[in-house]
Design a protein around this motif. Structure first.
Motif, short mmCIF file in Angstrom:
data_model
loop_
_atom_site.label_atom_id
_atom_site.label_comp_id
_atom_site.label_asym_id
_atom_site.label_seq_id
_atom_site.Cartn_x
_atom_site.Cartn_y
_atom_site.Cartn_z
N LEU A 1 0.82 -1.21 0.00
CA LEU A 1 0.00 0.00 0.00
C LEU A 1 0.86 1.26 0.00
CD1 LEU A 1 -2.99 -0.93 2.35
CD2 LEU A 1 -2.88 -0.94 -0.15
N ALA A 2 2.03 1.20 0.64
CA ALA A 2 2.94 2.34 0.60
C ALA A 2 3.42 2.59 -0.83
CB ALA A 2 4.13 2.10 1.53
N ALA A 3 3.72 1.51 -1.55
CA ALA A 3 4.14 1.65 -2.95
C ALA A 3 2.99 2.18 -3.80
CB ALA A 3 4.61 0.30 -3.49
N ARG B 1 -15.28 10.50 1.02
CA ARG B 1 -15.92 9.39 1.74
C ARG B 1 -17.39 9.68 2.03
NH1 ARG B 1 -13.85 5.41 1.02
NH2 ARG B 1 -14.57 4.41 2.89
N GLY B 2 -18.10 10.23 1.02
CA GLY B 2 -19.52 10.50 1.18
C GLY B 2 -19.84 11.88 1.72
N ASP B 3 -18.85 12.64 2.11
CA ASP B 3 -19.05 14.00 2.63
C ASP B 3 -18.76 14.99 1.50
OD1 ASP B 3 -18.66 16.56 3.76
OD2 ASP B 3 -17.88 15.72 5.62
N GLY B 4 -19.81 15.62 0.98
CA GLY B 4 -19.67 16.54 -0.15
C GLY B 4 -18.72 17.69 0.12
N ALA B 5 -18.75 18.22 1.32
CA ALA B 5 -17.87 19.35 1.65
C ALA B 5 -16.40 18.91 1.65
CB ALA B 5 -18.24 19.95 3.01
N ARG B 6 -16.15 17.72 2.17
CA ARG B 6 -14.78 17.21 2.20
C ARG B 6 -14.30 16.90 0.78
NH1 ARG B 6 -13.77 12.67 6.52
NH2 ARG B 6 -15.59 11.94 5.43
N GLU C 1 -4.29 3.77 4.72
CA GLU C 1 -4.14 3.18 6.06
C GLU C 1 -5.49 3.10 6.76
OE1 GLU C 1 -1.00 3.38 9.72
OE2 GLU C 1 -1.44 5.27 8.70
N ASP C 2 -6.27 4.19 6.63
CA ASP C 2 -7.58 4.23 7.27
C ASP C 2 -8.65 3.46 6.50
OD1 ASP C 2 -6.45 5.82 9.22
OD2 ASP C 2 -7.20 7.70 8.36
N HIS C 3 -8.51 3.42 5.16
CA HIS C 3 -9.53 2.80 4.30
C HIS C 3 -8.85 1.97 3.20
CE1 HIS C 3 -12.57 5.35 6.15
NE2 HIS C 3 -11.72 6.34 6.03
N PRO C 4 -8.28 0.82 3.56
CA PRO C 4 -7.57 0.01 2.55
C PRO C 4 -8.46 -0.44 1.40
CG PRO C 4 -7.73 -1.17 4.65
CD PRO C 4 -8.23 0.21 4.88
N GLU C 5 -9.77 -0.36 1.59
CA GLU C 5 -10.69 -0.77 0.53
C GLU C 5 -10.66 0.17 -0.68
OE1 GLU C 5 -13.07 1.91 3.32
OE2 GLU C 5 -11.56 0.34 3.56
N VAL C 6 -10.05 1.34 -0.57
CA VAL C 6 -9.95 2.25 -1.72
C VAL C 6 -8.75 1.93 -2.60
CG1 VAL C 6 -11.15 4.12 -0.50
CG2 VAL C 6 -8.66 4.11 -0.60
N ALA C 7 -7.99 0.90 -2.27
CA ALA C 7 -6.80 0.55 -3.04
C ALA C 7 -7.13 0.32 -4.51
CB ALA C 7 -6.11 -0.68 -2.45
N ASP C 8 -8.24 -0.37 -4.79
CA ASP C 8 -8.60 -0.60 -6.19
C ASP C 8 -8.92 0.71 -6.91
OD1 ASP C 8 -8.17 -3.33 -6.13
OD2 ASP C 8 -10.27 -3.81 -5.68
N GLN C 9 -9.52 1.65 -6.22
CA GLN C 9 -9.81 2.95 -6.83
C GLN C 9 -8.52 3.70 -7.14
OE1 GLN C 9 -12.80 5.21 -4.61
NE2 GLN C 9 -13.55 3.27 -3.79
N VAL C 10 -7.54 3.60 -6.25
CA VAL C 10 -6.24 4.25 -6.49
C VAL C 10 -5.56 3.59 -7.67
CG1 VAL C 10 -3.97 4.78 -5.52
CG2 VAL C 10 -6.01 4.97 -4.08
N ARG C 11 -5.60 2.26 -7.74
CA ARG C 11 -5.01 1.55 -8.88
C ARG C 11 -5.67 1.96 -10.19
NH1 ARG C 11 -5.52 -2.69 -5.21
NH2 ARG C 11 -3.54 -3.27 -4.28
N THR C 12 -6.99 2.09 -10.18
CA THR C 12 -7.72 2.50 -11.38
C THR C 12 -7.31 3.90 -11.81
OG1 THR C 12 -9.58 1.07 -10.80
CG2 THR C 12 -10.04 2.90 -12.32
N MET C 13 -7.17 4.80 -10.84
CA MET C 13 -6.75 6.17 -11.15
C MET C 13 -5.36 6.17 -11.77
SD MET C 13 -4.66 8.94 -9.77
CE MET C 13 -4.39 8.44 -8.10
N ILE C 14 -4.44 5.40 -11.22
CA ILE C 14 -3.08 5.33 -11.75
C ILE C 14 -3.11 4.80 -13.18
CG2 ILE C 14 -0.84 4.17 -11.53
CD1 ILE C 14 -1.38 4.20 -8.44
N ALA C 15 -3.87 3.74 -13.42
CA ALA C 15 -3.97 3.17 -14.77
C ALA C 15 -4.57 4.17 -15.74
CB ALA C 15 -4.81 1.89 -14.73
#
Length: 154
Positions: free
Chosen positions: A6-8, A39-44, A87-101
């Motif tokens: 995940l760090a990589a 994470r579902g918060d429009g302002a954030r 670290e807080d939400h490892p489930e977003v890893a696939d979204q990060v991979r998709t963004m990188i691709a």
């Protein structure tokens, strides 16, 4: 502590964020990052998108070494933000991979018309008696003129 994989991923993601700023996928990447960090918060989400636009604007007025340094600093900042998110939400890893691709695919597309060359990467050229002309350069262009024939090189 964040697992090595995940760090990589965070490091690659930070670089991709900065790279995306110069691609046609910017709006999509920015919106995706807004959703990831929001994470579902429009302002954030809006605050993340605003931060991304400020970063892009900061880089847009720079060139040369200043641009490289600022880009590296932005990539490091986004690497840290992505590492914290992963670290807080490892489930977003696939979204990060998709963004990188998505960013990598947008940078890999090159086209050229008649009597032109298009390369998706760095180019090294040797000029044999003329110069080099380019309409758009994204990356490094190194030109080396071969040595002139001298008395001992004829």
């Amino acid at each position: 502590m964040l697992p090595e994989a995940l760090a990589a991923l965070a490091a690659a993601g930070g670089t991709a964020v900065v790279s995306a700023m110069a691609t046609d996928t910017w709006e999509s990447v920015k919106a995706g990052l807004g959703r990831m960090f929001g994470r579902g918060d429009g302002a954030r989400a809006a605050a993340t998108e605003h931060r991304l636009e400020r970063a892009k604007a900061e880089l847009a007025v720079l060139s040369g070494v200043e641009l490289e340094r600022a880009g590296d600093a932005q990539a490091a900042a986004w690497r840290t933000r992505l590492a914290d998110l992963l670290e807080d939400h490892p489930e977003v890893a696939d979204q990060v991979r998709t963004m990188i691709a998505q960013v990598q695919a947008s940078k890999a597309t090159v086209t050229a018309g008649d009597h032109a060359v298009a390369v998706g990467g760095d180019v090294t050229m040797e000029a044999t008696g003329g110069g080099v002309a380019a309409v758009m350069i994204e990356g490094s262009v190194l030109t080396n003129r071969p040595p002139s024939p001298g008395p001992d090189r004829a």
